[in-house]
Design a protein around this motif. Structure first.
Motif, short mmCIF file in Angstrom:
data_model
loop_
_atom_site.label_atom_id
_atom_site.label_comp_id
_atom_site.label_asym_id
_atom_site.label_seq_id
_atom_site.Cartn_x
_atom_site.Cartn_y
_atom_site.Cartn_z
N VAL A 88 -36.50 8.58 -141.61
CA VAL A 88 -37.53 7.61 -141.97
C VAL A 88 -37.59 7.38 -143.48
N THR A 89 -37.52 8.45 -144.27
CA THR A 89 -37.73 8.31 -145.72
C THR A 89 -36.46 7.93 -146.47
N TYR A 90 -35.33 8.52 -146.12
CA TYR A 90 -34.09 8.28 -146.88
C TYR A 90 -33.28 7.14 -146.29
N LEU A 91 -33.07 7.16 -144.99
CA LEU A 91 -32.27 6.11 -144.36
C LEU A 91 -33.08 4.87 -144.02
N LYS A 92 -34.40 4.99 -144.07
CA LYS A 92 -35.31 3.88 -143.76
C LYS A 92 -35.10 3.37 -142.33
N GLU A 93 -34.83 4.30 -141.41
CA GLU A 93 -34.69 3.96 -140.01
C GLU A 93 -35.94 4.43 -139.26
N ALA A 94 -36.48 3.56 -138.47
CA ALA A 94 -37.69 3.89 -137.72
C ALA A 94 -37.36 4.80 -136.54
N LEU A 95 -38.29 5.67 -136.23
CA LEU A 95 -38.17 6.48 -135.02
C LEU A 95 -38.96 5.79 -133.92
N THR A 96 -38.38 5.74 -132.74
CA THR A 96 -39.04 5.07 -131.61
C THR A 96 -39.71 6.10 -130.72
N TRP A 97 -40.44 5.59 -129.74
CA TRP A 97 -41.07 6.48 -128.76
C TRP A 97 -40.02 7.29 -128.01
N ASN A 98 -38.87 6.71 -127.77
CA ASN A 98 -37.79 7.45 -127.11
C ASN A 98 -37.38 8.67 -127.93
N HIS A 99 -37.29 8.49 -129.25
CA HIS A 99 -36.96 9.61 -130.13
C HIS A 99 -38.02 10.69 -130.03
N PHE A 100 -39.28 10.28 -130.16
CA PHE A 100 -40.37 11.26 -130.11
C PHE A 100 -40.40 12.00 -128.77
N PHE A 101 -40.21 11.26 -127.68
CA PHE A 101 -40.23 11.89 -126.37
C PHE A 101 -39.05 12.85 -126.21
N GLY A 102 -37.88 12.45 -126.66
CA GLY A 102 -36.71 13.33 -126.61
C GLY A 102 -36.92 14.59 -127.45
N PHE A 103 -37.47 14.42 -128.64
CA PHE A 103 -37.76 15.58 -129.49
C PHE A 103 -38.79 16.49 -128.83
N LEU A 104 -39.77 15.89 -128.18
CA LEU A 104 -40.78 16.68 -127.48
C LEU A 104 -40.16 17.51 -126.36
N LEU A 105 -39.23 16.93 -125.62
CA LEU A 105 -38.56 17.68 -124.56
C LEU A 105 -37.75 18.85 -125.14
N ILE A 106 -37.11 18.62 -126.26
CA ILE A 106 -36.36 19.69 -126.92
C ILE A 106 -37.32 20.78 -127.38
N ALA A 107 -38.45 20.39 -127.93
CA ALA A 107 -39.46 21.37 -128.37
C ALA A 107 -39.98 22.17 -127.18
N CYS A 108 -40.14 21.53 -126.04
CA CYS A 108 -40.56 22.26 -124.84
C CYS A 108 -39.51 23.29 -124.43
N GLY A 109 -38.26 22.91 -124.54
CA GLY A 109 -37.18 23.86 -124.26
C GLY A 109 -37.20 25.02 -125.23
N ALA A 110 -37.49 24.75 -126.48
CA ALA A 110 -37.59 25.80 -127.49
C ALA A 110 -38.74 26.74 -127.16
N ALA A 111 -39.85 26.18 -126.73
CA ALA A 111 -41.00 27.04 -126.35
C ALA A 111 -40.63 27.96 -125.20
N LEU A 112 -39.83 27.47 -124.30
CA LEU A 112 -39.38 28.29 -123.18
C LEU A 112 -38.55 29.49 -123.65
N ILE A 113 -37.73 29.29 -124.68
CA ILE A 113 -36.91 30.38 -125.23
C ILE A 113 -37.81 31.50 -125.75
N PHE A 114 -38.95 31.15 -126.36
CA PHE A 114 -39.81 32.16 -126.97
C PHE A 114 -40.89 32.69 -126.02
N ARG A 115 -40.89 32.21 -124.81
CA ARG A 115 -41.86 32.71 -123.84
C ARG A 115 -41.50 34.13 -123.44
N ALA A 116 -42.41 35.03 -123.66
CA ALA A 116 -42.12 36.45 -123.41
C ALA A 116 -42.25 36.80 -121.94
#
Length: 116
Positions: A88-116
């Motif tokens: 967003v800041t350097y390349l001046k490319e907008a992030l779309t809802w698809n990007h945010f949703f995809g990142f959210l899914l990855i973050a959910c996978g990351a949370a699963l890794i740390f689930r004890a």
């Protein structure tokens, strides 16, 4: 301040810094599309040199308290955050809802890794 230097926190800060270098090494050249590929590759290698000087020690130190899979997961989540800001800041490319949703899914996978 001393709490930032613990094996639990310092590797995360080092991975954050290394990812800034990595992102510039891998994607910074996209603003210089007219530059010769040989110049771009050499410049990227030069930037990546500093990334390695942060990432390798971060993983070695972090492995005292995190598994390799946890360290890789931390690195990937940091990479997404750094890349989103960079895009967003350097390349001046907008992030779309698809990007945010995809990142959210990855973050959910990351949370699963740390689930004890």
């Amino acid at each position: 301040m001393a709490s930032l230097l613990t094996p639990k926190v310092l590797p995360i800060l080092m991975l954050l810094a290394s990812n800034v270098f990595m992102t510039f090494a891998w994607y910074g050249h996209l603003k210089f599309k007219g530059a010769a590929i040989s110049v771009v590759v050499l410049a990227s290698w030069g930037i990546a040199f500093f990334e390695y000087w942060l990432a390798v020690p971060a993983n070695r130190l972090g492995n005292q308290v995190y598994s390799a899979a946890e360290l890789k997961t931390i690195q990937e989540v940091i990479t997404l955050g750094v890349f989103a800001v960079f895009s967003v800041t350097y390349l001046k490319e907008a992030l779309t809802w698809n990007h945010f949703f995809g990142f959210l899914l990855i973050a959910c996978g990351a949370a699963l890794i740390f689930r004890a």
